[in-house]
Design a protein around this motif. Structure first.
Motif, PDB file in Angstrom:
ATOM      1  N   UNK A   1       0.802  -1.153  -0.107  1.00 25.85           N
ATOM      2  CA  UNK A   1      -0.261  -0.038  -0.118  1.00 25.85           C
ATOM      3  C   UNK A   1       0.896   1.313   0.000  1.00 25.85           C
ATOM      4  N   UNK A   2       0.772   2.291  -1.064  1.00 23.90           N
ATOM      5  CA  UNK A   2       1.363   3.412  -0.867  1.00 23.90           C
ATOM      6  C   UNK A   2       0.557   4.604  -0.434  1.00 23.90           C
ATOM      7  N   UNK A   3       1.242   5.429   0.187  1.00 26.18           N
ATOM      8  CA  UNK A   3       0.634   6.676   0.839  1.00 26.18           C
ATOM      9  C   UNK A   3       0.005   7.451  -0.433  1.00 26.18           C
ATOM     10  N   UNK A   4       0.032   7.535  -1.646  1.00 25.15           N
ATOM     11  CA  UNK A   4      -0.351   8.414  -2.672  1.00 25.15           C
ATOM     12  C   UNK A   4       0.105   7.813  -3.938  1.00 25.15           C
ATOM     13  N   UNK A   5      -0.756   8.108  -4.855  1.00 22.84           N
ATOM     14  CA  UNK A   5      -0.377   7.938  -6.380  1.00 22.84           C
ATOM     15  C   UNK A   5      -1.195   8.816  -7.045  1.00 22.84           C
ATOM     16  N   UNK A   6      -0.589   9.473  -8.100  1.00 24.92           N
ATOM     17  CA  UNK A   6      -0.913  10.397  -8.997  1.00 24.92           C
ATOM     18  C   UNK A   6      -1.382  10.106 -10.360  1.00 24.92           C
ATOM     19  N   UNK A   7      -1.487   8.532 -10.741  1.00 30.82           N
ATOM     20  CA  UNK A   7      -1.925   8.136 -12.003  1.00 30.82           C
ATOM     21  C   UNK A   7      -2.683   6.895 -11.912  1.00 30.82           C
ATOM     22  N   UNK A   8      -3.282   6.511 -12.902  1.00 26.62           N
ATOM     23  CA  UNK A   8      -4.130   5.144 -13.026  1.00 26.62           C
ATOM     24  C   UNK A   8      -3.289   4.655 -14.105  1.00 26.62           C
ATOM     25  N   UNK A   9      -3.345   3.169 -14.139  1.00 27.47           N
ATOM     26  CA  UNK A   9      -3.012   2.383 -15.445  1.00 27.47           C
ATOM     27  C   UNK A   9      -4.033   1.850 -15.957  1.00 27.47           C
ATOM     28  N   UNK A  10      -4.050   1.982 -17.291  1.00 31.86           N
ATOM     29  CA  UNK A  10      -4.976   1.928 -18.444  1.00 31.86           C
ATOM     30  C   UNK A  10      -4.706   0.692 -19.291  1.00 31.86           C
ATOM     31  N   UNK A  11      -5.669  -0.160 -19.622  1.00 32.55           N
ATOM     32  CA  UNK A  11      -5.405  -1.119 -20.377  1.00 32.55           C
ATOM     33  C   UNK A  11      -6.610  -1.186 -21.586  1.00 32.55           C
ATOM     34  N   UNK A  12      -6.018  -1.099 -22.748  1.00 35.47           N
ATOM     35  CA  UNK A  12      -7.181  -1.148 -24.140  1.00 35.47           C
ATOM     36  C   UNK A  12      -6.409  -2.010 -25.039  1.00 35.47           C
ATOM     37  N   UNK A  13      -7.357  -2.639 -25.659  1.00 39.30           N
ATOM     38  CA  UNK A  13      -6.728  -3.460 -26.904  1.00 39.30           C
ATOM     39  C   UNK A  13      -5.445  -4.155 -26.614  1.00 39.30           C
ATOM     40  N   UNK A  14      -5.084  -4.443 -25.509  1.00 35.07           N
ATOM     41  CA  UNK A  14      -3.689  -5.453 -25.372  1.00 35.07           C
ATOM     42  C   UNK A  14      -2.478  -4.469 -24.986  1.00 35.07           C
ATOM     43  N   UNK A  15      -2.895  -3.179 -24.920  1.00 36.24           N
ATOM     44  CA  UNK A  15      -1.805  -2.197 -24.625  1.00 36.24           C
ATOM     45  C   UNK A  15      -1.899  -1.569 -23.262  1.00 36.24           C
ATOM     46  N   UNK A  16      -0.897  -1.174 -22.674  1.00 29.77           N
ATOM     47  CA  UNK A  16      -0.956  -0.585 -21.181  1.00 29.77           C
ATOM     48  C   UNK A  16      -0.381   0.905 -21.392  1.00 29.77           C
ATOM     49  N   UNK A  17      -1.225   1.719 -20.712  1.00 37.42           N
ATOM     50  CA  UNK A  17      -0.942   3.416 -20.682  1.00 37.42           C
ATOM     51  C   UNK A  17      -0.545   3.472 -19.302  1.00 37.42           C
ATOM     52  N   UNK A  18       0.071   4.774 -19.000  1.00 38.40           N
ATOM     53  CA  UNK A  18       0.023   5.592 -17.515  1.00 38.40           C
ATOM     54  C   UNK A  18      -0.798   6.844 -17.880  1.00 38.40           C
ATOM     55  N   UNK A  19      -1.881   7.090 -17.142  1.00 38.61           N
ATOM     56  CA  UNK A  19      -2.406   8.355 -17.237  1.00 38.61           C
ATOM     57  C   UNK A  19      -2.405   9.065 -15.952  1.00 38.61           C
ATOM     58  N   UNK A  20      -1.640  10.364 -16.108  1.00 39.06           N
ATOM     59  CA  UNK A  20      -1.749  11.003 -14.858  1.00 39.06           C
ATOM     60  C   UNK A  20      -3.223  11.654 -14.412  1.00 39.06           C
ATOM     61  N   UNK A  21      -3.334  11.983 -13.185  1.00 33.96           N
ATOM     62  CA  UNK A  21      -4.405  12.296 -12.671  1.00 33.96           C
ATOM     63  C   UNK A  21      -4.464  13.730 -11.947  1.00 33.96           C
ATOM     64  N   UNK A  22      -3.244  14.128 -12.162  1.00 37.69           N
ATOM     65  CA  UNK A  22      -3.218  15.439 -11.350  1.00 37.69           C
ATOM     66  C   UNK A  22      -2.363  16.253 -12.466  1.00 37.69           C
ATOM     67  N   UNK A  23      -2.685  17.736 -12.344  1.00 37.77           N
ATOM     68  CA  UNK A  23      -1.869  18.697 -13.022  1.00 37.77           C
ATOM     69  C   UNK A  23      -1.593  19.882 -11.831  1.00 37.77           C
ATOM     70  N   UNK A  24      -0.354  20.070 -11.771  1.00 36.88           N
ATOM     71  CA  UNK A  24       0.221  21.229 -10.553  1.00 36.88           C
ATOM     72  C   UNK A  24      -0.505  20.995  -9.359  1.00 36.88           C
ATOM     73  N   UNK A  25      -0.468  19.931  -8.842  1.00 35.23           N
ATOM     74  CA  UNK A  25      -1.232  19.340  -7.527  1.00 35.23           C
ATOM     75  C   UNK A  25      -2.607  19.682  -7.439  1.00 35.23           C
ATOM     76  N   UNK A  26      -3.235  19.586  -8.578  1.00 33.89           N
ATOM     77  CA  UNK A  26      -4.756  19.723  -8.389  1.00 33.89           C
ATOM     78  C   UNK A  26      -5.142  18.685  -9.285  1.00 33.89           C
TER      79      UNK A  26
END
Length: 758
Positions: A326-351
């Motif tokens: 368990x991590x204290x925080x994480x500012x991205x989600x991992x995304x799967x689509x048609x066999x590919x993996x992506x990293x999508x950030x969820x924050x911009x300038x701490x918001x």
């Protein structure tokens, strides 16, 4: 009890010298470690513990007390009865130049000690009050004078506006039931399903256990209960879940469904944007402890510890045992689509990114034409493999593709953008609901990262769902989060008239990061084997979901019965099809309520027997009784999906926005997994699963038996006799889905037909 069967294979790999040390050292060490883990959890959230630990007081109350002491001192009054003068004498003299400062410090120290003593007294008083369980034993709707007095005192000592963890320090320890009572209740529970010969043999084993081993095992459990806050929870997590070597898919994970009759937008990226934003809003409230603690029957606070690991959590496979990271925080989600993996950030300038910006990122992934790399498409099937196999492969993967693996395991949660639609359809409501449940429970075996605490699944037509890993928490926790998510993304965030998230895209956002997997050749065969095993497991699951709309909670209330007990006894009738009369039915309901209340007050059977079994294994004691208890096959595993936040949904204006609950896989190869949710006052939705490889089970057949049993039970009451006539008069073949689906579409505006119980 069914889940505890996974602990049967537990073999303690602990050695010691000498007979006496061999008897006690392993279990004493485990008890010590359990307490150590409990105390470490308290230290890890020191600041929040400080704020919640002083509850029902607050830091302002200290300031008020200090000011009052200073005022009394100014008026030449000494509320400390000379203690502050003694404190001043113990403080450094500083050359006599800061006599006034010494007085202030003495007052502050005295105020702090007095404040702490008052808070400790409040905690002790509240803990003693919460240890009272007499209110559980009273008839529904009736409250005795002692219980009224108890409730008034609880409200006084509980304070106002508690935070999520405000009650944690005041909760009483989990009591260890009397071993004699536990054995007696167990024998009562198995008597109806055992032959006379088998029951007599079990009773003999039980008496032998009570005579020879019970007192020693019980002593160790009592010792642990005084040292750790809960004598069973950490062992349950470890031996039932983390030490299990079975695949997580179907065997451990469970699913949560979207609204049954409504899809707020058909745009996949838009639904994903709002849902992800709503989930992260929930995480923000969780971090600030703005979620109110759950109160049992509106009176007794429940433990909130399981909320801590909803987000930023992954179950890491091990050869012998998994562990939860368990991590204290994480500012991205991992995304799967048609066999590919992506990293999508969820924050911009701490918001937090807006829903429209998140939609834009998900749409970029959907529009990305790049193909999956070799073996990348089926990589996630490894998380559906036996845990030991996945642990060995993960070692190589961590060496060759550490950055990509960390992006997935370190994400706030996993998102799967499925290429196929799902959900209830008018053309074939029965098959479409079954397929929807199967897609959430198993998917295609390679499009979910089953290790993550949960995977958000967004289908191509905008339908949603969750796949939840079980070890970190039970269903009410994820259900609470899911209720907030659905209500927030529909009623608070909403969608524009064209189906997009509200707001404007942000063209300055960088493209989602495509994860690169440098997969070593030796794991290619492992991926293929894992995929083959996942497909076999997936294809063996028979899922069936149906909404029963002839009656629901309102009718059961009119019969003066517990709604949960009513359904549970009806499920037993469906499973065994024994004839019952009204008198026997009432006896069965009363018995179920008594057992339920006993379990709620810590006097249940299965956890106590499980803990006794674990201690016996640590002590190398052979108990034929405990061995038999944990080797029995439980063919019907049931669970109610609770509805906890009724205030979030406007059932008068949006009657079709009702949750359809979720389900789980069968606990036994020849058994059923059945969950149900009360959808308002006039509908119950059932989720049934079994294995196609079994010749003894059929999910659709049990569904029909459940429907028949509900009507049979309802006909025992005068108010419910017309349901059976109405059901038979409309024809049995289609009535279930005609009543459950088509009437919703034609009568959606009638609040009386579609009221919900949120």
């Amino acid at each position: 009890m069914a889940e505890a069967h996974q602990a049967v294979g537990f073999r303690p790999s602990l050695t010691s010298d000498g007979a006496e040390v061999e008897l006690s050292a392993p279990v004493l060490q485990e008890i010590y470690l359990s307490g150590l883990r409990s105390w470490k959890r308290h230290l890890s959230r020191f600041w929040n513990d400080f704020l919640t630990g002083v509850f029902p007081a607050s830091p302002l109350s200290w300031l008020f007390l200090f000011s009052a002491i200073q005022l009394a001192w100014f008026l030449q009054l000494d509320p400390s009865l000379g203690l502050m003068e003694k404190i001043k004498e113990l403080l450094p003299d500083w050359g006599g130049q800061h006599h006034g400062l010494r007085g202030v410090l003495a007052a502050a120290l005295f105020a702090s000690c007095l404040w702490g003593a008052l808070i400790f007294t409040l905690h002790v008083a509240l803990r003693l009050l919460l240890s009272y369980h007499g209110w559980l034993l009273e008839p529904h709707g009736a409250m005795s004078s002692p219980t009224k007095t108890w409730l008034a005192l609880v409200r006084i000592f509980s304070g106002r506006h508690p935070m999520l963890f405000s009650y944690q320090r005041s909760l009483p320890r989990q009591p260890v039931p009397s071993v004699q009572d536990t054995v007696r209740k167990y024998l009562e529970s198995v008597r109806p399903v055992l032959s006379d010969e088998d029951f007599d043999w079990t009773a003999v084993l039980a008496q032998e256990f009570l005579r020879l081993q019970a007192s020693l095992l019980q002593w160790y459990l009592r010792l642990k209960s005084w040292w750790a806050s809960n004598y069973v929870s950490d062992w349950w997590e470890e031996f039932v879940y983390l030490r299990s070597r079975n695949p997580l898919m179907v065997n451990s994970n469970y699913y949560m469904m979207d609204f049954l009759y409504v899809t707020p937008t058909p745009l996949q990226a838009a639904r994903a944007g709002n849902a992800v934003h709503a989930l992260l809003l929930y995480r923000h409230r969780l971090n600030r402890q703005e979620i109110p603690p759950t109160l049992l029957m509106g009176m007794r606070p429940l433990c909130s510890a399981q909320y801590e690991k909803i987000f930023n959590t992954t179950r890491i496979p091990g050869v012998q045992k998994d562990y939860i990271r368990h991590l204290h925080d994480s500012q991205h989600v991992a995304v799967f689509h048609r066999g590919r993996f992506f990293r999508v950030g969820t924050h911009s300038r701490n918001s937090l990114l807006s829903p429209r910006a998140l939609e834009q990122q998900f749409q970029r992934i959907l529009d990305d034409p790049s193909p999956a790399c070799p073996h990348e498409e089926h990589l996630a099937a490894l998380t559906a493999a036996p845990r030991g196999t996945w642990a060995q492969v993960r070692t190589s993967l961590k060496t060759q593709a550490a950055e990509a693996l960390e992006a997935v395991e370190g994400a706030a949660f996993f998102v799967s953008l499925d290429a196929e639609p799902a959900g209830l359809t008018r053309e074939d409501p029965a098959a479409s609901l079954d397929a929807y449940a199967h897609a959430l429970l198993a998917g295609r075996g390679h499009d979910r990262w089953f290790d993550k605490s949960f995977t958000l699944i967004v289908f191509s037509n905008g339908k949603l769902g969750l796949s939840v890993e079980h070890s970190w928490a039970d269903c009410p926790i994820s259900g609470h989060m899911w209720e907030f998510t659905l209500a927030t993304e529909c009623f608070q965030l909403g969608y524009s008239t064209d189906g997009h998230c509200k707001g404007h895209p942000d063209p300055t956002l960088p493209q989602p990061q495509r994860l690169q997997w440098d997969l070593p050749d030796q794991i290619h065969s492992s991926i293929s084997l894992a995929l083959r095993g996942a497909k076999i497991l997936s294809e063996n699951v028979d899922c069936h979901v149906f909404p029963f709309s002839l009656f629901g909670k309102s009718f059961i209330r009119r019969c003066h019965l517990s709604s949960d007990s009513f359904i549970q006894i009806a499920l037993q009738l469906a499973h065994f099809r024994d004839p019952q009369c009204l008198a026997l039915f009432r006896v069965a309901v009363d018995k179920h309520q008594a057992l339920l209340k006993a379990a709620m007050s810590g006097q249940g059977v299965d956890r106590h027997l499980f803990a006794l079994y674990i201690v016996s294994r640590f002590l190398h004691l052979q108990s034929p009784f405990l061995t038999q208890v944990h080797s029995e096959q439980w063919q019907l595993s049931t669970s109610q999906i609770p509805v906890q936040q009724m205030h979030l949904f406007d059932v008068h204006h949006y009657p079709d926005y009702v949750s359809s609950g979720g389900g789980f896989g069968p606990a036994d190869d020849h058994g059923y997994g059945v969950s149900y949710i009360f959808m308002g006052d006039d509908m119950v939705t059932f989720h049934i699963s079994s294995k196609k490889s079994s010749t003894k089970t059929d999910s659709h057949r049990l569904g029909q038996h459940i429907e028949d049993a509900l009507l049979d039970v309802a006909s025992l009451f005068q108010a419910g006799q017309h349901f059976k006539r109405r059901f038979r008069g409309s024809g049995k073949e289609n009535s279930r889905h005609r009543c459950g689906f088509l009437s919703r579409q034609t009568g959606a505006s009638k609040a009386s037909m579609t009221s919900t119980d949120f």
